[in-house]
Write a protein that holds these residues in place. Sequence first.
Motif, PDB file in Angstrom:
ATOM      1  N   ASP A   1      75.743 124.842 -37.581  1.00  0.00           N
ATOM      2  CA  ASP A   1      74.420 125.405 -37.734  1.00  0.00           C
ATOM      3  C   ASP A   1      73.358 124.316 -37.647  1.00  0.00           C
ATOM      4  O   ASP A   1      73.667 123.141 -37.413  1.00  0.00           O
ATOM      5  CB  ASP A   1      74.297 126.166 -39.068  1.00  0.00           C
ATOM      6  N   ARG A   2      72.117 124.704 -37.832  1.00  0.00           N
ATOM      7  CA  ARG A   2      70.977 123.774 -37.699  1.00  0.00           C
ATOM      8  C   ARG A   2      71.048 122.640 -38.715  1.00  0.00           C
ATOM      9  O   ARG A   2      70.671 121.506 -38.420  1.00  0.00           O
ATOM     10  CB  ARG A   2      69.672 124.576 -37.879  1.00  0.00           C
ATOM     11  N   ALA A   3      71.540 122.940 -39.895  1.00  0.00           N
ATOM     12  CA  ALA A   3      71.670 121.911 -40.928  1.00  0.00           C
ATOM     13  C   ALA A   3      72.539 120.770 -40.431  1.00  0.00           C
ATOM     14  O   ALA A   3      72.221 119.586 -40.602  1.00  0.00           O
ATOM     15  CB  ALA A   3      72.264 122.515 -42.197  1.00  0.00           C
ATOM     16  N   GLN A   4      73.651 121.119 -39.780  1.00  0.00           N
ATOM     17  CA  GLN A   4      74.554 120.095 -39.289  1.00  0.00           C
ATOM     18  C   GLN A   4      73.951 119.319 -38.113  1.00  0.00           C
ATOM     19  O   GLN A   4      74.280 118.150 -37.901  1.00  0.00           O
ATOM     20  CB  GLN A   4      75.875 120.739 -38.875  1.00  0.00           C
ATOM     21  N   LEU A   5      73.067 119.943 -37.354  1.00  0.00           N
ATOM     22  CA  LEU A   5      72.392 119.231 -36.268  1.00  0.00           C
ATOM     23  C   LEU A   5      71.490 118.128 -36.828  1.00  0.00           C
ATOM     24  O   LEU A   5      71.397 117.036 -36.260  1.00  0.00           O
ATOM     25  CB  LEU A   5      71.564 120.198 -35.422  1.00  0.00           C
ATOM     26  N   VAL A   6      70.813 118.428 -37.927  1.00  0.00           N
ATOM     27  CA  VAL A   6      69.956 117.418 -38.548  1.00  0.00           C
ATOM     28  C   VAL A   6      70.782 116.212 -38.969  1.00  0.00           C
ATOM     29  O   VAL A   6      70.425 115.057 -38.709  1.00  0.00           O
ATOM     30  CB  VAL A   6      69.201 118.015 -39.753  1.00  0.00           C
ATOM     31  N   ILE A   7      71.917 116.479 -39.603  1.00  0.00           N
ATOM     32  CA  ILE A   7      72.793 115.396 -40.031  1.00  0.00           C
ATOM     33  C   ILE A   7      73.294 114.606 -38.832  1.00  0.00           C
ATOM     34  O   ILE A   7      73.324 113.372 -38.835  1.00  0.00           O
ATOM     35  CB  ILE A   7      73.981 115.957 -40.833  1.00  0.00           C
ATOM     36  N   ALA A   8      73.690 115.304 -37.757  1.00  0.00           N
ATOM     37  CA  ALA A   8      74.191 114.627 -36.553  1.00  0.00           C
ATOM     38  C   ALA A   8      73.130 113.708 -35.964  1.00  0.00           C
ATOM     39  O   ALA A   8      73.441 112.604 -35.497  1.00  0.00           O
ATOM     40  CB  ALA A   8      74.637 115.662 -35.519  1.00  0.00           C
ATOM     41  N   ALA A   9      71.885 114.157 -35.978  1.00  0.00           N
ATOM     42  CA  ALA A   9      70.798 113.344 -35.430  1.00  0.00           C
ATOM     43  C   ALA A   9      70.613 112.060 -36.218  1.00  0.00           C
ATOM     44  O   ALA A   9      70.400 110.979 -35.644  1.00  0.00           O
ATOM     45  CB  ALA A   9      69.505 114.149 -35.414  1.00  0.00           C
ATOM     46  N   TYR A  10      70.717 112.156 -37.552  1.00  0.00           N
ATOM     47  CA  TYR A  10      70.571 110.972 -38.390  1.00  0.00           C
ATOM     48  C   TYR A  10      71.767 110.050 -38.263  1.00  0.00           C
ATOM     49  O   TYR A  10      71.633 108.839 -38.098  1.00  0.00           O
ATOM     50  CB  TYR A  10      70.365 111.379 -39.858  1.00  0.00           C
ATOM     51  N   GLU A  11      72.965 110.638 -38.324  1.00  0.00           N
ATOM     52  CA  GLU A  11      74.155 109.797 -38.297  1.00  0.00           C
ATOM     53  C   GLU A  11      74.425 109.243 -36.904  1.00  0.00           C
ATOM     54  O   GLU A  11      75.089 108.213 -36.756  1.00  0.00           O
ATOM     55  CB  GLU A  11      75.353 110.589 -38.810  1.00  0.00           C
ATOM     56  N   GLY A  12      73.920 109.915 -35.880  1.00  0.00           N
ATOM     57  CA  GLY A  12      74.077 109.410 -34.528  1.00  0.00           C
ATOM     58  C   GLY A  12      73.029 108.384 -34.153  1.00  0.00           C
ATOM     59  O   GLY A  12      73.053 107.838 -33.054  1.00  0.00           O
ATOM     60  N   GLY A  13      72.093 108.122 -35.082  1.00  0.00           N
ATOM     61  CA  GLY A  13      71.083 107.105 -34.840  1.00  0.00           C
ATOM     62  C   GLY A  13      69.925 107.553 -33.974  1.00  0.00           C
ATOM     63  O   GLY A  13      69.104 106.744 -33.557  1.00  0.00           O
ATOM     64  N   LEU A  14      69.832 108.859 -33.714  1.00  0.00           N
ATOM     65  CA  LEU A  14      68.756 109.351 -32.854  1.00  0.00           C
ATOM     66  C   LEU A  14      67.416 109.286 -33.579  1.00  0.00           C
ATOM     67  O   LEU A  14      66.380 109.013 -32.978  1.00  0.00           O
ATOM     68  CB  LEU A  14      69.049 110.787 -32.421  1.00  0.00           C
ATOM     69  N   VAL A  15      67.428 109.552 -34.862  1.00  0.00           N
ATOM     70  CA  VAL A  15      66.235 109.431 -35.694  1.00  0.00           C
ATOM     71  C   VAL A  15      66.623 108.669 -36.952  1.00  0.00           C
ATOM     72  O   VAL A  15      67.799 108.547 -37.270  1.00  0.00           O
ATOM     73  CB  VAL A  15      65.652 110.819 -36.089  1.00  0.00           C
ATOM     74  N   SER A  16      65.633 108.180 -37.642  1.00  0.00           N
ATOM     75  CA  SER A  16      65.884 107.449 -38.876  1.00  0.00           C
ATOM     76  C   SER A  16      64.939 107.906 -39.952  1.00  0.00           C
ATOM     77  O   SER A  16      63.969 108.599 -39.692  1.00  0.00           O
ATOM     78  CB  SER A  16      65.715 105.931 -38.651  1.00  0.00           C
ATOM     79  N   THR A  17      65.231 107.514 -41.184  1.00  0.00           N
ATOM     80  CA  THR A  17      64.401 107.935 -42.296  1.00  0.00           C
ATOM     81  C   THR A  17      63.023 107.318 -42.281  1.00  0.00           C
ATOM     82  O   THR A  17      62.138 107.761 -43.004  1.00  0.00           O
ATOM     83  CB  THR A  17      65.081 107.578 -43.638  1.00  0.00           C
ATOM     84  N   THR A  18      62.834 106.298 -41.463  1.00  0.00           N
ATOM     85  CA  THR A  18      61.514 105.677 -41.397  1.00  0.00           C
ATOM     86  C   THR A  18      60.583 106.413 -40.460  1.00  0.00           C
ATOM     87  O   THR A  18      59.383 106.171 -40.448  1.00  0.00           O
ATOM     88  CB  THR A  18      61.616 104.223 -40.929  1.00  0.00           C
ATOM     89  N   GLN A  19      61.138 107.334 -39.656  1.00  0.00           N
ATOM     90  CA  GLN A  19      60.309 108.100 -38.741  1.00  0.00           C
ATOM     91  C   GLN A  19      59.666 109.257 -39.474  1.00  0.00           C
ATOM     92  O   GLN A  19      60.213 109.818 -40.406  1.00  0.00           O
ATOM     93  CB  GLN A  19      61.155 108.615 -37.583  1.00  0.00           C
ATOM     94  N   ARG A  20      58.520 109.646 -39.031  1.00  0.00           N
ATOM     95  CA  ARG A  20      57.789 110.738 -39.674  1.00  0.00           C
ATOM     96  C   ARG A  20      57.512 111.809 -38.656  1.00  0.00           C
ATOM     97  O   ARG A  20      57.377 111.555 -37.455  1.00  0.00           O
ATOM     98  CB  ARG A  20      56.452 110.235 -40.268  1.00  0.00           C
ATOM     99  N   ARG A  21      57.342 113.000 -39.155  1.00  0.00           N
ATOM    100  CA  ARG A  21      57.024 114.122 -38.294  1.00  0.00           C
ATOM    101  C   ARG A  21      55.649 113.900 -37.671  1.00  0.00           C
ATOM    102  O   ARG A  21      54.701 113.542 -38.355  1.00  0.00           O
ATOM    103  CB  ARG A  21      57.039 115.421 -39.111  1.00  0.00           C
ATOM    104  N   PRO A  22      55.493 114.106 -36.382  1.00  0.00           N
ATOM    105  CA  PRO A  22      54.197 113.883 -35.735  1.00  0.00           C
ATOM    106  C   PRO A  22      53.185 114.900 -36.201  1.00  0.00           C
ATOM    107  O   PRO A  22      53.535 115.988 -36.597  1.00  0.00           O
ATOM    108  CB  PRO A  22      54.523 114.065 -34.254  1.00  0.00           C
TER     109      PRO A  22
END
Length: 227
Positions: free
Chosen positions: A206-227
């Motif tokens: 589901d969408r929740a797991q996509l968010v995790i995949a994006a973070y763990e795959g290095g596509l986004v990081s916690t230092t990035q902010r929503r535009p």
Amino acid sequence: MNEPEPIRVLLADDQELLRGSLRLLVDSTPGLVAVGEAGTGTRAVELARAERPDVVLMDVRMPGMDGIEATRRICAGPSGTRVLILTTFDLDEYVYAGLRAGASGFLLKNTPPADLLAAIRVIAAGEGLLAPSVTRRLIAEFAQFTQFDRPRSGPSLDGLTVREREVLTLVARGLSNLEIAASLHVSTATVKTHIGHLLAKLGARDRAQLVIAAYEGGLVSTTQRRP
């Protein structure tokens, strides 16, 4: 026309009073039925395997095995049971770990009853309970708990197209399908198609797991902010 089967719900919380209240709420709601109560993580896993509920309402802090490990074991099984974690404001550091363990979403324990019932239906339908506002809040929390138990490597995103990576990035930043469509100048139907491809390629439920995949795959990081 046959009535649809009720959504079967397992309640896992170490507070008997809360479990009883949740059971009363679930059993008094058309289309839902409580199939068991667990006061420990170990018992939650046992009941999940025996009863094969559609949804488990899972507390985090329980004696013995906690709700995170119980979630991991339940979601690793073949039953397709989905987990909705119940937490409190001071337990936000566990949300990331819970989603990593396979949970399909989370709610605060002070959520109004009507919203909790709606959440159970959302989770049972196979959708992740990460509304854009919730995702944005999670991103802020991730930044505060960067030292928490995180893997050194995440899922490979090598098989994604450029457009799929763009969509995944925006999902992880908390945008809704409508906002993603506007940002990429495509239709919402096209966004849904891309998300379907992402779910399949990343093995996400589901969408929740996509968010995790994006973070763990290095596509986004916690230092990035929503535009």
